[in-house]
Motif scaffolding. Structure first.
Motif, PDB file in Angstrom:
ATOM      1  N   PHE A   1     -18.971 -28.340  14.472  1.00 18.94           N
ATOM      2  CA  PHE A   1     -17.825 -28.004  14.898  1.00 18.94           C
ATOM      3  C   PHE A   1     -16.913 -26.981  13.721  1.00 18.94           C
ATOM      4  O   PHE A   1     -16.621 -26.052  14.474  1.00 18.94           O
ATOM      5  N   LEU A   2     -17.224 -27.596  12.419  1.00 24.43           N
ATOM      6  CA  LEU A   2     -16.388 -26.662  11.602  1.00 24.43           C
ATOM      7  C   LEU A   2     -17.272 -25.222  11.612  1.00 24.43           C
ATOM      8  O   LEU A   2     -16.607 -24.182  11.416  1.00 24.43           O
ATOM      9  N   GLN A   3     -18.424 -25.232  11.787  1.00 21.75           N
ATOM     10  CA  GLN A   3     -19.268 -23.853  11.806  1.00 21.75           C
ATOM     11  C   GLN A   3     -18.795 -23.011  12.761  1.00 21.75           C
ATOM     12  O   GLN A   3     -18.534 -21.944  12.621  1.00 21.75           O
ATOM     13  N   LEU A   4     -18.632 -23.746  13.943  1.00 21.15           N
ATOM     14  CA  LEU A   4     -18.268 -22.890  15.301  1.00 21.15           C
ATOM     15  C   LEU A   4     -16.954 -22.459  15.028  1.00 21.15           C
ATOM     16  O   LEU A   4     -16.520 -21.379  15.403  1.00 21.15           O
ATOM     17  N   LYS A   5     -15.936 -23.239  14.473  1.00 20.45           N
ATOM     18  CA  LYS A   5     -14.500 -22.608  14.036  1.00 20.45           C
ATOM     19  C   LYS A   5     -14.308 -21.565  13.480  1.00 20.45           C
ATOM     20  O   LYS A   5     -13.472 -20.730  13.624  1.00 20.45           O
ATOM     21  N   GLU A   6     -15.516 -21.338  12.527  1.00 18.99           N
ATOM     22  CA  GLU A   6     -15.195 -20.165  11.832  1.00 18.99           C
ATOM     23  C   GLU A   6     -15.421 -18.914  12.459  1.00 18.99           C
ATOM     24  O   GLU A   6     -15.043 -17.716  11.945  1.00 18.99           O
TER      25      GLU A   6
ATOM     26  N   GLN B   1     -32.785 -26.184   3.145  1.00 18.18           N
ATOM     27  CA  GLN B   1     -32.021 -25.030   3.651  1.00 18.18           C
ATOM     28  C   GLN B   1     -33.154 -24.110   4.232  1.00 18.18           C
ATOM     29  O   GLN B   1     -32.621 -23.367   5.157  1.00 18.18           O
ATOM     30  N   TRP B   2     -34.127 -23.978   3.758  1.00 19.88           N
ATOM     31  CA  TRP B   2     -35.243 -22.830   4.290  1.00 19.88           C
ATOM     32  C   TRP B   2     -35.413 -23.398   5.756  1.00 19.88           C
ATOM     33  O   TRP B   2     -35.715 -22.445   6.598  1.00 19.88           O
ATOM     34  N   LEU B   3     -35.533 -24.779   5.965  1.00 18.47           N
ATOM     35  CA  LEU B   3     -35.891 -25.210   7.283  1.00 18.47           C
ATOM     36  C   LEU B   3     -34.884 -24.963   8.344  1.00 18.47           C
ATOM     37  O   LEU B   3     -34.848 -24.548   9.451  1.00 18.47           O
ATOM     38  N   SER B   4     -33.589 -24.836   7.686  1.00 12.73           N
ATOM     39  CA  SER B   4     -32.405 -25.177   8.575  1.00 12.73           C
ATOM     40  C   SER B   4     -31.791 -23.715   8.753  1.00 12.73           C
ATOM     41  O   SER B   4     -31.217 -23.370   9.900  1.00 12.73           O
ATOM     42  N   ASN B   5     -32.198 -22.805   7.918  1.00 11.37           N
ATOM     43  CA  ASN B   5     -31.510 -21.453   8.173  1.00 11.37           C
ATOM     44  C   ASN B   5     -32.505 -20.393   8.898  1.00 11.37           C
ATOM     45  O   ASN B   5     -32.026 -19.150   8.892  1.00 11.37           O
ATOM     46  N   GLY B   6     -33.412 -20.808   9.302  1.00  9.51           N
ATOM     47  CA  GLY B   6     -34.503 -19.796   9.954  1.00  9.51           C
ATOM     48  C   GLY B   6     -35.146 -18.811   9.106  1.00  9.51           C
ATOM     49  O   GLY B   6     -35.463 -17.716   9.572  1.00  9.51           O
ATOM     50  N   THR B   7     -35.348 -19.029   7.800  1.00  6.80           N
ATOM     51  CA  THR B   7     -36.058 -18.114   6.992  1.00  6.80           C
ATOM     52  C   THR B   7     -37.554 -18.619   6.821  1.00  6.80           C
ATOM     53  O   THR B   7     -37.750 -19.649   6.500  1.00  6.80           O
ATOM     54  N   TYR B   8     -38.277 -17.374   7.364  1.00 12.73           N
ATOM     55  CA  TYR B   8     -39.722 -17.928   7.452  1.00 12.73           C
ATOM     56  C   TYR B   8     -40.724 -16.911   6.654  1.00 12.73           C
ATOM     57  O   TYR B   8     -41.816 -16.550   7.104  1.00 12.73           O
ATOM     58  N   GLU B   9     -40.499 -16.655   5.443  1.00 15.66           N
ATOM     59  CA  GLU B   9     -41.345 -15.629   4.616  1.00 15.66           C
ATOM     60  C   GLU B   9     -42.559 -16.507   4.047  1.00 15.66           C
ATOM     61  O   GLU B   9     -42.369 -17.728   3.504  1.00 15.66           O
ATOM     62  N   PRO B  10     -43.615 -16.183   4.204  1.00 12.72           N
ATOM     63  CA  PRO B  10     -44.896 -16.870   3.932  1.00 12.72           C
ATOM     64  C   PRO B  10     -44.829 -16.851   2.285  1.00 12.72           C
ATOM     65  O   PRO B  10     -44.520 -15.965   1.563  1.00 12.72           O
TER      66      PRO B  10
ATOM     67  N   THR C   1     -33.268 -21.577  20.911  1.00 13.75           N
ATOM     68  CA  THR C   1     -31.663 -21.331  20.218  1.00 13.75           C
ATOM     69  C   THR C   1     -30.759 -21.989  21.027  1.00 13.75           C
ATOM     70  O   THR C   1     -30.458 -23.140  21.093  1.00 13.75           O
ATOM     71  N   ILE C   2     -29.713 -20.983  21.613  1.00  9.95           N
ATOM     72  CA  ILE C   2     -28.643 -21.554  22.488  1.00  9.95           C
ATOM     73  C   ILE C   2     -29.177 -22.060  23.997  1.00  9.95           C
ATOM     74  O   ILE C   2     -29.853 -21.213  24.524  1.00  9.95           O
ATOM     75  N   TYR C   3     -29.106 -23.102  24.415  1.00 15.00           N
ATOM     76  CA  TYR C   3     -29.537 -23.488  25.737  1.00 15.00           C
ATOM     77  C   TYR C   3     -28.720 -23.186  26.685  1.00 15.00           C
ATOM     78  O   TYR C   3     -27.169 -23.102  26.715  1.00 15.00           O
ATOM     79  N   ASN C   4     -29.041 -22.864  27.882  1.00 19.04           N
ATOM     80  CA  ASN C   4     -28.319 -22.604  29.356  1.00 19.04           C
ATOM     81  C   ASN C   4     -27.552 -21.179  29.225  1.00 19.04           C
ATOM     82  O   ASN C   4     -26.517 -21.186  29.746  1.00 19.04           O
ATOM     83  N   LEU C   5     -28.264 -20.247  28.564  1.00 20.11           N
ATOM     84  CA  LEU C   5     -27.429 -18.912  28.442  1.00 20.11           C
ATOM     85  C   LEU C   5     -27.290 -18.232  29.774  1.00 20.11           C
ATOM     86  O   LEU C   5     -26.320 -17.485  29.859  1.00 20.11           O
TER      87      LEU C   5
ATOM     88  N   LEU D   1     -27.754 -23.771  13.802  1.00 20.81           N
ATOM     89  CA  LEU D   1     -27.020 -22.968  14.195  1.00 20.81           C
ATOM     90  C   LEU D   1     -27.332 -21.622  13.577  1.00 20.81           C
ATOM     91  O   LEU D   1     -27.050 -21.630  12.411  1.00 20.81           O
ATOM     92  N   SER D   2     -28.300 -20.653  14.157  1.00 20.68           N
ATOM     93  CA  SER D   2     -28.399 -19.456  13.403  1.00 20.68           C
ATOM     94  C   SER D   2     -27.333 -18.434  13.468  1.00 20.68           C
ATOM     95  O   SER D   2     -26.556 -18.408  14.293  1.00 20.68           O
ATOM     96  N   GLN D   3     -27.492 -17.180  12.716  1.00 28.11           N
ATOM     97  CA  GLN D   3     -26.838 -16.088  12.619  1.00 28.11           C
ATOM     98  C   GLN D   3     -26.708 -15.494  13.886  1.00 28.11           C
ATOM     99  O   GLN D   3     -25.648 -14.880  14.433  1.00 28.11           O
ATOM    100  N   LYS D   4     -27.726 -15.444  14.230  1.00 29.45           N
ATOM    101  CA  LYS D   4     -27.949 -14.627  15.651  1.00 29.45           C
ATOM    102  C   LYS D   4     -27.170 -15.459  16.959  1.00 29.45           C
ATOM    103  O   LYS D   4     -26.358 -14.696  17.577  1.00 29.45           O
ATOM    104  N   ASP D   5     -26.956 -16.814  16.798  1.00 29.25           N
ATOM    105  CA  ASP D   5     -26.415 -17.550  17.799  1.00 29.25           C
ATOM    106  C   ASP D   5     -24.748 -17.239  17.343  1.00 29.25           C
ATOM    107  O   ASP D   5     -24.050 -17.200  18.473  1.00 29.25           O
ATOM    108  N   LYS D   6     -24.525 -17.192  16.278  1.00 33.41           N
ATOM    109  CA  LYS D   6     -23.124 -17.062  15.726  1.00 33.41           C
ATOM    110  C   LYS D   6     -22.663 -15.876  16.450  1.00 33.41           C
ATOM    111  O   LYS D   6     -21.555 -15.522  16.986  1.00 33.41           O
ATOM    112  N   GLU D   7     -23.546 -14.604  16.259  1.00 33.87           N
ATOM    113  CA  GLU D   7     -23.106 -13.565  16.592  1.00 33.87           C
ATOM    114  C   GLU D   7     -22.865 -13.395  18.231  1.00 33.87           C
ATOM    115  O   GLU D   7     -21.982 -12.715  18.582  1.00 33.87           O
ATOM    116  N   LEU D   8     -23.772 -14.127  18.981  1.00 34.17           N
ATOM    117  CA  LEU D   8     -23.768 -14.050  20.256  1.00 34.17           C
ATOM    118  C   LEU D   8     -22.537 -14.871  20.840  1.00 34.17           C
ATOM    119  O   LEU D   8     -21.780 -14.141  21.621  1.00 34.17           O
ATOM    120  N   LEU D   9     -21.955 -15.876  20.235  1.00 35.30           N
ATOM    121  CA  LEU D   9     -20.778 -16.627  20.611  1.00 35.30           C
ATOM    122  C   LEU D   9     -19.750 -15.771  20.332  1.00 35.30           C
ATOM    123  O   LEU D   9     -18.605 -15.709  20.989  1.00 35.30           O
TER     124      LEU D   9
END
Length: 307
Positions: free
Chosen positions: A269-274, A79-88, A192-196, A236-244
């Motif tokens: 797809f289900l994440q995007l549908k939210e 989960q740490w690797l997939s959600n972009g959390t980078y606290e040392p 992040t998102i490609y071809n912006l 798929l980060s929170q920042k990407d979701k906000e942009l979409l």
């Protein structure tokens, strides 16, 4: 989690993960955080994408590094690797200077010149035009270029730009069949998102296709559709979701997607549908695992009709 979920996490560049954890990586080495180290005993094998300390024998892949350094269980590390959390880790020495996003800064000036006059090696041309059958206009639009390392491995270099056309990261794809690692990312790359930049050409109400990965995006663009790509079903980060979501409300965009024929693709797809409740789900045929294969299948069918 299945092996399809885990592999993208294990493919994350091991040195990038180490830097995000706060380790000071230099020349593929760092002080080992698992014992009282003073001589940079922790080594990184970028070819195998693993780490090993030759003093205390700590070793493993990206998931193992997060597990043992942050004292997390397997699922928490994923989960740490997939959600972009980078606290040392709090006991690590101060990490090198970071950018605003909490990671090492990406040196865009170092790489921008490679894309001013893109060069495609014979291996790159074979991959893009013989294997993938891409439209040359798409390759030029995406500014794809190539290079060869000291070991003689050919790489396709894929730039990531923000909406204003600023280079924010790049992805290197190994063109050697079965070559490892398959992907490499320079330190600080924001893939992040490609071809912006295509968003600036999007008209109100126009269709925009979302693909999984740059390769499917190239195929979709070659089919005549405007498209962007999520690098991976697990990234798929929170920042990407906000942009979409912003695009959806600003332009009343009609979103479309051909999810890969696997569990991660459907979950993406289900994440995007939210956030995009009206996104259209297009089903791939049973003999196609992703849109790139459907694109090639359609090309062959068209050629057969012409002949």
């Amino acid at each position: 989690m299945t092996k399809f979920d885990l592999q993208p996490l294990r493919d994350l560049p091991i040195e990038e993960v180490a830097v995000r954890l706060g380790l000071d990586v230099r020349h593929h080495k760092a002080l080992c955080p698992f014992h009282n180290d003073h001589h940079a005993s922790l080594s990184f094998n970028v070819r195998k994408n693993t780490y090993r300390c030759f003093v205390c024998d700590a070793h493993g892949d990206t998931i193992d590094l997060v597990r043992h350094l942050l004292h997390k269980d397997f699922r928490e590390a994923c989960q740490w690797l997939s959600n972009g959390t980078y606290e040392p880790h709090p006991n690590l020495p101060s990490p090198p200077r970071r950018g605003a996003g909490g990671e090492a800064p990406f040196d865009a000036n170092r790489y921008s010149r490679f894309f001013d006059h893109p060069y495609l090696s014979p291996a790159a041309k074979a991959f893009l035009f013989d294997q993938r059958r891409l439209d040359p206009r798409v390759v030029r639009w995406c500014r794809l270029t190539s290079w060869r390392d000291r070991q003689g491995t050919d790489w396709l270099q894929i730039p990531y730009y923000d909406r204003d056309g600023k280079l924010i990261g790049l992805q290197n794809r190994n063109l050697t069949p079965g070559g490892e690692p398959r992907f490499k990312f320079p330190r600080g790359s924001q893939c992040t998102i490609y071809n912006l930049p295509v968003l600036n050409r999007l008209q109100p109400g126009e269709a925009l296709y979302i693909t999984e990965g740059a390769s499917d995006c190239w195929a979709m663009l070659s089919s005549g559709h405007k498209a962007i790509a999520i690098p991976s079903a697990t990234l798929l980060s929170q920042k990407d979701k906000e942009l979409l979501s912003t695009i959806h409300y600003a332009l009343s965009t009609s979103f479309h997607m051909y999810p890969d024929r696997d569990a991660p693709g459907e979950r993406l797809f289900l994440q995007l549908k939210e956030i995009l409740p009206n996104i259209h789900h297009h089903q791939l045929p049973p003999d196609c695992k992703d849109y790139s294969e459907l694109y090639l299948k359609n090309l062959l069918a068209l050629r057969a009709e012409i002949l």
